[in-house]
Design a protein around this motif. Structure first.
Motif, PDB file in Angstrom:
ATOM      1  N   GLN A   1     -52.804 -28.307 -42.164  1.00 50.22           N
ATOM      2  CA  GLN A   1     -51.422 -28.438 -41.702  1.00 50.22           C
ATOM      3  C   GLN A   1     -50.674 -29.591 -42.378  1.00 50.22           C
ATOM      4  O   GLN A   1     -49.492 -29.790 -42.112  1.00 50.22           O
ATOM      5  CB  GLN A   1     -51.421 -28.630 -40.186  1.00 50.22           C
TER       6      GLN A   1
ATOM      7  N   ASP B   1     -44.259 -39.934 -40.703  1.00 48.67           N
ATOM      8  CA  ASP B   1     -45.040 -39.602 -39.516  1.00 48.67           C
ATOM      9  C   ASP B   1     -46.397 -38.987 -39.856  1.00 48.67           C
ATOM     10  O   ASP B   1     -47.122 -38.535 -38.964  1.00 48.67           O
ATOM     11  CB  ASP B   1     -44.252 -38.634 -38.627  1.00 48.67           C
ATOM     12  N   ARG B   2     -46.750 -38.966 -41.140  1.00 47.33           N
ATOM     13  CA  ARG B   2     -48.046 -38.429 -41.559  1.00 47.33           C
ATOM     14  C   ARG B   2     -48.884 -39.537 -42.195  1.00 47.33           C
ATOM     15  O   ARG B   2     -48.458 -40.673 -42.293  1.00 47.33           O
ATOM     16  CB  ARG B   2     -47.857 -37.269 -42.541  1.00 47.33           C
TER      17      ARG B   2
ATOM     18  N   TRP C   1     -51.361 -32.894 -42.155  1.00 43.52           N
ATOM     19  CA  TRP C   1     -51.307 -34.135 -41.401  1.00 43.52           C
ATOM     20  C   TRP C   1     -51.787 -35.310 -42.247  1.00 43.52           C
ATOM     21  O   TRP C   1     -51.382 -36.438 -42.071  1.00 43.52           O
ATOM     22  CB  TRP C   1     -52.140 -33.991 -40.128  1.00 43.52           C
TER      23      TRP C   1
ATOM     24  N   ALA D   1     -56.178 -29.990 -39.310  1.00 44.00           N
ATOM     25  CA  ALA D   1     -55.186 -31.034 -39.578  1.00 44.00           C
ATOM     26  C   ALA D   1     -54.943 -31.183 -41.080  1.00 44.00           C
ATOM     27  O   ALA D   1     -53.806 -31.388 -41.518  1.00 44.00           O
ATOM     28  CB  ALA D   1     -55.655 -32.361 -38.984  1.00 44.00           C
TER      29      ALA D   1
END
Length: 424
Positions: A255, A182-183, A257, A252
């Motif tokens: 974090q 999901d990244r 991402w 982002a």
């Protein structure tokens, strides 16, 4: 400052308040009258915000006050052209180096009065600042794209540093995608031309032909670069987003991402300011990848020019010399992260750290890029077409054909002038 948080107290407002307190500076929002004895200086971005800090030493030494104005980067080109038409250009101005030829052509900026002002710089830096054989601006900062990477995320899949080959990028992308479906692996905004132009330079592609009067995109080298660029989105390694779709890319990045963020040297300042979000040891810097390893990359440089309409040319050139001096460039590097254009400044211990080594290596190996005034527009148009390819509206070959067609149309007037012998 906590008691002013509800009033929108920001870095820009704080700088503006400090600058407005002095009669020697002027930023948007200041209400003080212009000092008729002051020189005027315009710049964009961090350079515009922080320029007043460089003026104190100049004014103390010369007795000449300087009023600075910070322009929004997105509106600067139009602002300069409007000021040229209205005979209201500042005495001295910062220009992205790619604009120098255009402003020299329309008679807005003056040629350098001394050839020595063009010395002590890096390969290729003076090419875009030269028009019809004469230099019209002084280099102020240099900076090409590099890749900022998350050490921890790369370490999860066995990488100590970011790969510097296209094959390595794809391998890293596949491994990270399996681990974090999901990244993403890298962030490359679809409305920013930097990364595609970087890949093209790494592949050895030159975008124009016939004396820079026609597009030259349907070549194996450019196709290779565009195909690699598109594949990163198609395989899910990069998100299909524009810069206006991601409010805070640094957050982002912090974090996790995405793991790689191609960007320029000013990101260093933002990273140092936000260590509460991402620790200094959590990220690293490497040169951008090429087909077989790092290669030539086009730089994003800024320069200082003097207006042809200044009524005080000697003093204006004195200010230009001050701004581009080694001491001023090093101070700006400390404050906002931009890198000096003076080669001698790089001998300072201030620039000796490992984080800056990829930048130092890159400025010595610039990609050959067109120096025609239309190049700024061409890059934007090429990126618009590249985005259509990424989003599935065009095939790669259709995209390359569209790039050639669009650039040929943009250069129609140039072809006529070359054929008539009016420009070289």
């Amino acid at each position: 400052m906590n008691d002013r948080a509800g009033e929108g107290w920001t870095r820009r407002r704080a700088l503006q308040a400090l600058s407005c307190a002095s009669t020697a500076t002027l930023l948007p929002g200041c209400t003080s009258r212009r000092d008729p004895e002051a020189l005027t200086f315009w710049a964009t971005g961090y350079e515009g915000d922080y320029a007043p800090h460089l003026m104190t030493a100049f004014s103390a030494r010369t007795g000449i006050p300087v009023e600075t104005q910070s322009l929004p980067g997105t509106a600067a080109h139009e602002k300069y052209l409007t000021a040229r038409a209205g005979a209201s250009l500042p005495d001295v101005m910062m220009l992205p180096s790619g604009w120098a030829g255009e402003f020299a052509m329309i008679g807005a900026i003056a040629p350098l009065p001394d050839p020595a002002l063009a010395q002590d710089t890096f390969p290729g830096v003076m090419r875009p600042l030269t028009y019809e054989g004469r230099a019209f601006a002084m280099p102020w900062s240099v900076g090409s794209q590099v890749q900022f990477y998350r050490r921890d995320l790369l370490g999860e899949v066995g990488y100590d540093t970011a790969p510097t080959s296209w094959e390595g990028w794809r391998d890293l992308g596949a491994k990270l995608k399996r681990r974090h479906p999901d990244r993403y692996t890298m962030l490359m905004f679809l409305n920013w031309w930097d990364t595609l132009i970087t890949f093209a330079g790494q592949a050895g592609a030159y975008p124009l032909r016939d004396n820079d009067t026609r597009g030259h995109f349907r070549t194996p080298a450019y196709r290779h670069a565009l195909a690699f660029y598109v594949s990163l989105f198609a395989d899910g390694y990069a998100p299909r987003v524009s810069s206006n779709e991601l409010q805070d890319p640094l957050a982002a990045f912090a974090q996790g991402w995405f793991a790689i963020y191609p960007n320029g040297p000013t990101l260093l300042t933002d990273l140092h300011r936000r260590t509460s979000e991402i620790a200094a040891g959590a990220w690293g810097v490497a040169r951008m990848p090429g087909p077989g390893g790092p290669g030539a990359v086009s730089a994003i440089n800024n320069s200082i020019a003097v207006s042809t309409t200044t009524r005080r040319p000697a003093e204006a050139w004195a200010l230009a010399r001050h701004l581009t001096s080694v001491s001023s460039e090093l101070r700006f590097q400390q404050m906002i992260g931009v890198l000096p254009a003076r080669r001698s400044a790089w001998r300072s211990a201030q620039l000796a750290g490992p984080v800056l080594r990829p930048f130092a290596e890159q400025v010595e190996q610039p990609a050959m890029q067109p120096t025609i005034v239309e190049w700024e527009r061409i890059r934007l148009e090429v990126q618009i077409i590249a985005e259509r390819v990424v989003r599935g509206g065009l095939t790669i070959d259709e995209g390359l054909a569209a790039m050639d067609a669009r650039v040929d149309a943009l250069l129609a007037q140039r072809r006529r002038l070359v054929a008539a012998g009016k420009i070289a």
